[in-house]
Design an enzyme around this catalytic site. Structure first.
Site, PDB file in Angstrom:
ATOM      1  CD  GLU A   1       6.053   1.593  -3.438  1.00 56.25           C
ATOM      2  OE1 GLU A   1       6.110   0.647  -2.807  1.00 56.25           O
ATOM      3  OE2 GLU A   1       5.150   1.639  -4.545  1.00 56.25           O
ATOM      4  CD  GLN A   2       4.348  -1.147  -8.416  1.00 61.37           C
ATOM      5  OE1 GLN A   2       4.650  -1.889  -9.335  1.00 61.37           O
ATOM      6  NE2 GLN A   2       3.215  -1.463  -7.667  1.00 61.37           N
ATOM      7  CB  SER A   3       3.267   3.939  -7.138  1.00 61.17           C
ATOM      8  OG  SER A   3       2.359   5.042  -6.953  1.00 61.17           O
TER       9      SER A   3
ATOM     10  CG  MET B   1       1.243   2.780  -4.104  1.00 62.04           C
ATOM     11  SD  MET B   1      -0.095   2.325  -2.783  1.00 62.04           S
ATOM     12  CE  MET B   1       0.350   0.665  -2.451  1.00 62.04           C
TER      13      MET B   1
ATOM     14  N   GLY C   1       5.270   3.864   1.951  1.00 57.78           N
ATOM     15  CA  GLY C   1       4.431   3.355   3.043  1.00 57.78           C
ATOM     16  C   GLY C   1       3.734   1.992   2.929  1.00 57.78           C
ATOM     17  N   GLY C   2       3.505   1.930   1.405  1.00 57.29           N
ATOM     18  CA  GLY C   2       2.842   0.699   1.334  1.00 57.29           C
ATOM     19  C   GLY C   2       1.220   0.660   1.343  1.00 57.29           C
ATOM     20  CB  THR C   3      -0.878  -2.422   0.834  1.00 52.01           C
ATOM     21  OG1 THR C   3      -0.373  -2.855  -0.244  1.00 52.01           O
ATOM     22  CG2 THR C   3      -2.364  -2.423   0.776  1.00 52.01           C
ATOM     23  CB  CYS C   4      -1.051  -0.753   5.836  1.00 53.14           C
ATOM     24  SG  CYS C   4      -1.585  -0.490   7.500  1.00 53.14           S
TER      25      CYS C   4
ATOM     26  CG  HIS D   1     -16.464  -0.198  36.458  1.00 49.54           C
ATOM     27  ND1 HIS D   1     -17.340  -0.993  35.946  1.00 49.54           N
ATOM     28  CD2 HIS D   1     -17.182   0.825  37.050  1.00 49.54           C
ATOM     29  CE1 HIS D   1     -18.581  -0.651  35.767  1.00 49.54           C
ATOM     30  NE2 HIS D   1     -18.368   0.503  36.887  1.00 49.54           N
TER      31      HIS D   1
HETATM   32  C1  LIG Z   1      -8.872  -2.603   1.873  1.00 47.49           C
HETATM   33  C2  LIG Z   1      -7.877  -3.151   2.676  1.00 47.49           C
HETATM   34  C3  LIG Z   1      -8.083  -3.143   3.934  1.00 47.49           C
HETATM   35  C4  LIG Z   1      -6.951  -3.661   5.026  1.00 47.49           C
HETATM   36  N1  LIG Z   1      -7.221  -3.523   6.358  1.00 47.49           N
HETATM   37  C5  LIG Z   1      -6.320  -4.176   7.216  1.00 47.49           C
HETATM   38  C6  LIG Z   1      -6.414  -3.868   8.503  1.00 47.49           C
HETATM   39  O1  LIG Z   1      -7.006  -3.363   8.980  1.00 47.49           O
HETATM   40  N2  LIG Z   1      -5.308  -4.589   9.238  1.00 47.49           N
HETATM   41  C7  LIG Z   1      -4.563  -5.173   8.777  1.00 47.49           C
HETATM   42  O2  LIG Z   1      -3.806  -5.530   9.701  1.00 47.49           O
HETATM   43  N3  LIG Z   1      -4.103  -5.469   7.393  1.00 47.49           N
HETATM   44  C8  LIG Z   1      -5.076  -5.002   6.593  1.00 47.49           C
HETATM   45  N4  LIG Z   1      -5.118  -5.124   5.288  1.00 47.49           N
HETATM   46  C9  LIG Z   1      -3.934  -5.867   4.741  1.00 47.49           C
HETATM   47  C10 LIG Z   1      -2.649  -5.059   4.745  1.00 47.49           C
HETATM   48  O3  LIG Z   1      -2.783  -3.892   3.901  1.00 47.49           O
HETATM   49  C11 LIG Z   1      -1.608  -5.705   4.215  1.00 47.49           C
HETATM   50  O4  LIG Z   1      -1.428  -7.184   4.766  1.00 47.49           O
HETATM   51  C12 LIG Z   1      -0.124  -5.457   4.516  1.00 47.49           C
HETATM   52  O5  LIG Z   1      -0.268  -4.087   3.720  1.00 47.49           O
HETATM   53  C13 LIG Z   1       0.883  -5.838   3.633  1.00 47.49           C
HETATM   54  O6  LIG Z   1       2.203  -5.391   3.615  1.00 47.49           O
HETATM   55  P1  LIG Z   1       3.271  -6.004   2.934  1.00 47.49           P
HETATM   56  O7  LIG Z   1       4.516  -5.676   3.893  1.00 47.49           O
HETATM   57  O8  LIG Z   1       3.006  -7.161   2.194  1.00 47.49           O
HETATM   58  O9  LIG Z   1       3.405  -4.827   1.556  1.00 47.49           O
HETATM   59  P2  LIG Z   1       2.772  -3.583   0.882  1.00 47.49           P
HETATM   60  O10 LIG Z   1       2.328  -2.711   1.993  1.00 47.49           O
HETATM   61  O11 LIG Z   1       1.373  -4.100   0.242  1.00 47.49           O
HETATM   62  O12 LIG Z   1       3.646  -3.071   0.116  1.00 47.49           O
HETATM   63  C14 LIG Z   1       4.056  -3.544  -1.216  1.00 47.49           C
HETATM   64  C15 LIG Z   1       4.686  -2.543  -1.963  1.00 47.49           C
HETATM   65  O13 LIG Z   1       5.457  -3.057  -3.135  1.00 47.49           O
HETATM   66  C16 LIG Z   1       5.168  -2.164  -4.201  1.00 47.49           C
HETATM   67  N5  LIG Z   1       5.508  -2.881  -5.373  1.00 47.49           N
HETATM   68  C17 LIG Z   1       5.077  -3.818  -5.803  1.00 47.49           C
HETATM   69  N6  LIG Z   1       5.828  -4.305  -6.823  1.00 47.49           N
HETATM   70  C18 LIG Z   1       6.825  -3.629  -7.047  1.00 47.49           C
HETATM   71  C19 LIG Z   1       7.710  -3.534  -8.234  1.00 47.49           C
HETATM   72  N7  LIG Z   1       8.055  -4.747  -8.763  1.00 47.49           N
HETATM   73  N8  LIG Z   1       8.995  -2.783  -7.581  1.00 47.49           N
HETATM   74  C20 LIG Z   1       8.541  -1.756  -6.807  1.00 47.49           C
HETATM   75  N9  LIG Z   1       7.729  -1.868  -6.089  1.00 47.49           N
HETATM   76  C21 LIG Z   1       6.759  -2.563  -5.994  1.00 47.49           C
HETATM   77  C22 LIG Z   1       3.701  -1.632  -4.055  1.00 47.49           C
HETATM   78  O14 LIG Z   1       3.667  -0.502  -4.839  1.00 47.49           O
HETATM   79  C23 LIG Z   1       3.414  -1.398  -2.660  1.00 47.49           C
HETATM   80  O15 LIG Z   1       3.788  -0.227  -1.995  1.00 47.49           O
HETATM   81  C24 LIG Z   1      -5.943  -4.467   4.370  1.00 47.49           C
HETATM   82  C25 LIG Z   1      -5.640  -4.334   2.998  1.00 47.49           C
HETATM   83  C26 LIG Z   1      -6.763  -3.981   2.179  1.00 47.49           C
HETATM   84  C27 LIG Z   1      -6.498  -4.004   0.956  1.00 47.49           C
END
Ligand SMILES: Cc1cc2nc3c(=O)[nH]c(=O)nc-3n(C[C@H](O)[C@H](O)[C@H](O)COP(=O)(O)OP(=O)(O)OC[C@H]3O[C@@H](n4cnc5c(N)ncnc54)[C@H](O)[C@@H]3O)c2cc1C
Length: 457
Positions: free
Chosen positions: A34-36, A39, A41-44, A443
């Site tokens: 994980e680069q950060s 982060m 747990g990822g984006t979600c 209900h």
């Molecule tokens: C504002 C917002 C609201 C959202 N709301 C919803 C919602 O309500 N419901 C829903 O289902 N989805 C929602 N989404 C979408 C959802 O967050 C994503 O579809 C989901 O998180 C994708 O997960 P993923 O498995 O693709 O990877 P991600 O969770 O995106 O993880 C990718 C990880 O890879 C890391 N990374 C990237 N490049 C490198 C590298 N070269 N080396 C090491 N690490 C790296 C990143 O730092 C990141 O942590 C939302 C998105 C946003 C932006």
């Protein structure tokens, strides 16, 4: 070589973090990169679903129970940001623990980049680590698209990630892009009392929804004070005062200029392959820059798979989770599960109230040549909605006249993000709509509206 492993997972995304402990349990050696450290747990967890829905909930409560004066609103907003941060920090720690400590997976914090199709270099704070892996899973997610507008590099212009750290409630905000993320932020900030304007370049509001649904959503958002400008192109962004920014707009008959304190850019998300040096691995991309995969998520390299947003599938956490199921089945199960098995994929846009859909819209059903029956019911028909004081919206069902199958369901209304899952499960069972019509629900509940709606068919 610093490490030689069975599986290297690049990115702490939903699919990868779910898969990693499972693979370790099967006796495989696994590294997650994980680069950060912000982060895990990822984006979600960190900058997507969780923080936005936490803010949406607070914004809903504030909008429902009264706003107070500017000072009170500022205070409540700052408090909501603080609580959101606490929640995210807790979940991030939990995620790291789950993958790192509890499962025997090694987590390396650093940026991964391919040297060859089996060897990846990881740049960490302390130096470079080389990992050789038999199998590689790319789960690096997506990143905001920044349109090429003069002046867009401005400290008052934010991506969704940056906006989540804005401690002070802006008085006026413009949102470039009327897609799902733009609408959710519009709803959140309007709830807190910000004057929000959505600038959408397309001519149609919510173009993928039926016109009756889109128009109802628009009316409700406008009643909450959100201004929606269609066919509106931002041509220039400039500072006018310390706390004010101006957008020059090109629009046939709408706004020509907007001034305010914050601008959100919500114009879509592209594959995050930054710095991955994907060419060194010889992995093919699609024309849109996503990693090309087949229906079992395999790239053109037999030992490399791409999961989650980066493979160009629907950008939802639960789709990334389903990608995990495909890999699990492919490696340890029947090998039959594919992306084409996703018969129904429910979606929810968490505006207030949420807009949810599963299956076809009326327009799509007609375009596909179905002979259909369409029924609608306003949310005011629900006693539960009246108790909740959330009577905005409507429900709509599309039924195939020949087979009596439910082809699609849309609900714009309170708790629609729960109700839609019931309908999704039902549609997967391929039973006639009458079964759902005659199902016993509790209900008072919002889901009991399904009985009434389908009684109209
Ligand atoms: C504002 C917002 C609201 C959202 N709301 C919803 C919602 O309500 N419901 C829903 O289902 N989805 C929602 N989404 C979408 C959802 O967050 C994503 O579809 C989901 O998180 C994708 O997960 P993923 O498995 O693709 O990877 P991600 O969770 O995106 O993880 C990718 C990880 O890879 C890391 N990374 C990237 N490049 C490198 C590298 N070269 N080396 C090491 N690490 C790296 C990143 O730092 C990141 O942590 C939302 C998105 C946003 C932006």
């Amino acid at each position: 070589m610093d490490h030689t492993v069975d599986v290297l997972i690049i990115g702490f995304g939903k699919a990868g973090k779910t898969l990693a402990p499972y693979l370790a349990k099967q006796g495989l050696s696994v590294i997650v990169v994980e680069q950060s450290s912000q982060m895990y747990g990822g984006t979600c967890i960190n900058v997507g679903c969780i923080p936005t829905k936490a803010l949406a909930h607070q914004s809903h409560l504030i909008a429902q129970y009264g706003l107070g004066n500017t000072e009170a609103r500022q205070e409540r907003y700052a408090q909501a940001i603080l609580e959101k941060d606490e929640l995210v920090t807790m979940l991030r720690g939990k995620n790291l623990k789950m993958v790192n400590e509890q499962s025997g997976v090694t987590v390396i914090t650093g940026k991964a980049s391919f040297l060859t199709d089996h060897i990846v270099e990881i740049k960490t704070q302390d130096g470079t680590i080389l990992v050789e892996a038999s199998r590689i899973l790319i789960n690096t997610g997506a990143k905001p698209i920044i349109p090429d507008i003069p002046g867009i590099q401005n400290s008052k212009v934010y991506t969704s990630t940056e906006l989540l750290n804005l401690g002070k409630l802006p008085e006026r905000m413009a949102i470039i892009g009327g897609g799902y993320i733009g609408l959710e932020f519009a709803s959140i900030y309007a709830g807190f009392g910000t004057e929000v304007t959505i600038l959408e370049q397309g001519a149609t509001f919510l173009p993928r929804e039926d016109q009756d649904i889109a128009s109802e959503v628009r009316t409700v958002l406008e009643q909450k004070g959100i201004r929606i400008e269609l066919q509106s192109h931002v041509v220039q962004i400039e500072d006018i005062e310390k706390n004010e920014v101006q957008l020059d707009l090109s629009s046939p008959d709408g706004l020509k200029e907007w001034r305010g304190n914050a601008v959100l850019v919500a114009t879509g998300r592209a594959a995050n392959t930054d710095g991955l040096n994907i060419e060194a691995a010889g992995i093919q991309l699609t024309a849109r820059g996503f990693i090309q995969v087949d229906d079992k998520l395999q790239t053109n390299k037999q030992h490399v798979w791409a999961l989650g947003d980066v493979n160009g599938g629907p950008q939802f956490t639960y789709i990334s989770l389903d990608d995990y199921r495909i890999i699990k089945d492919h490696w340890f199960g029947t090998g039959l599960r594919t992306t084409s098995d996703r018969k129904t994929v429910p979606t929810s846009v968490f505006i207030d109230p949420p807009l949810s859909r599963v299956g076809l819209s009326e327009t799509e059903a007609l375009q596909q040549g179905y002979d259909i029956r369409v029924v609608k019911l306003p949310v005011t028909a629900s006693t539960r909605a009246r108790q909740l004081k959330q009577t905005d919206g409507l429900l709509k069902a599309i039924v195939d006249s020949k087979t009596e199958q439910l082809l699609g369901f849309t609900m714009f209304g309170a708790e629609s993000s729960e109700v839609v899952n019931i309908v999704s499960v039902f549609m997967n069972s391929s039973q006639p709509y009458t079964v759902l019509r005659d199902t016993i629900f509790t209900h008072p509940s919002m889901s009991e509206m399904l009985n009434d709606l389908l009684n109209l068919v």
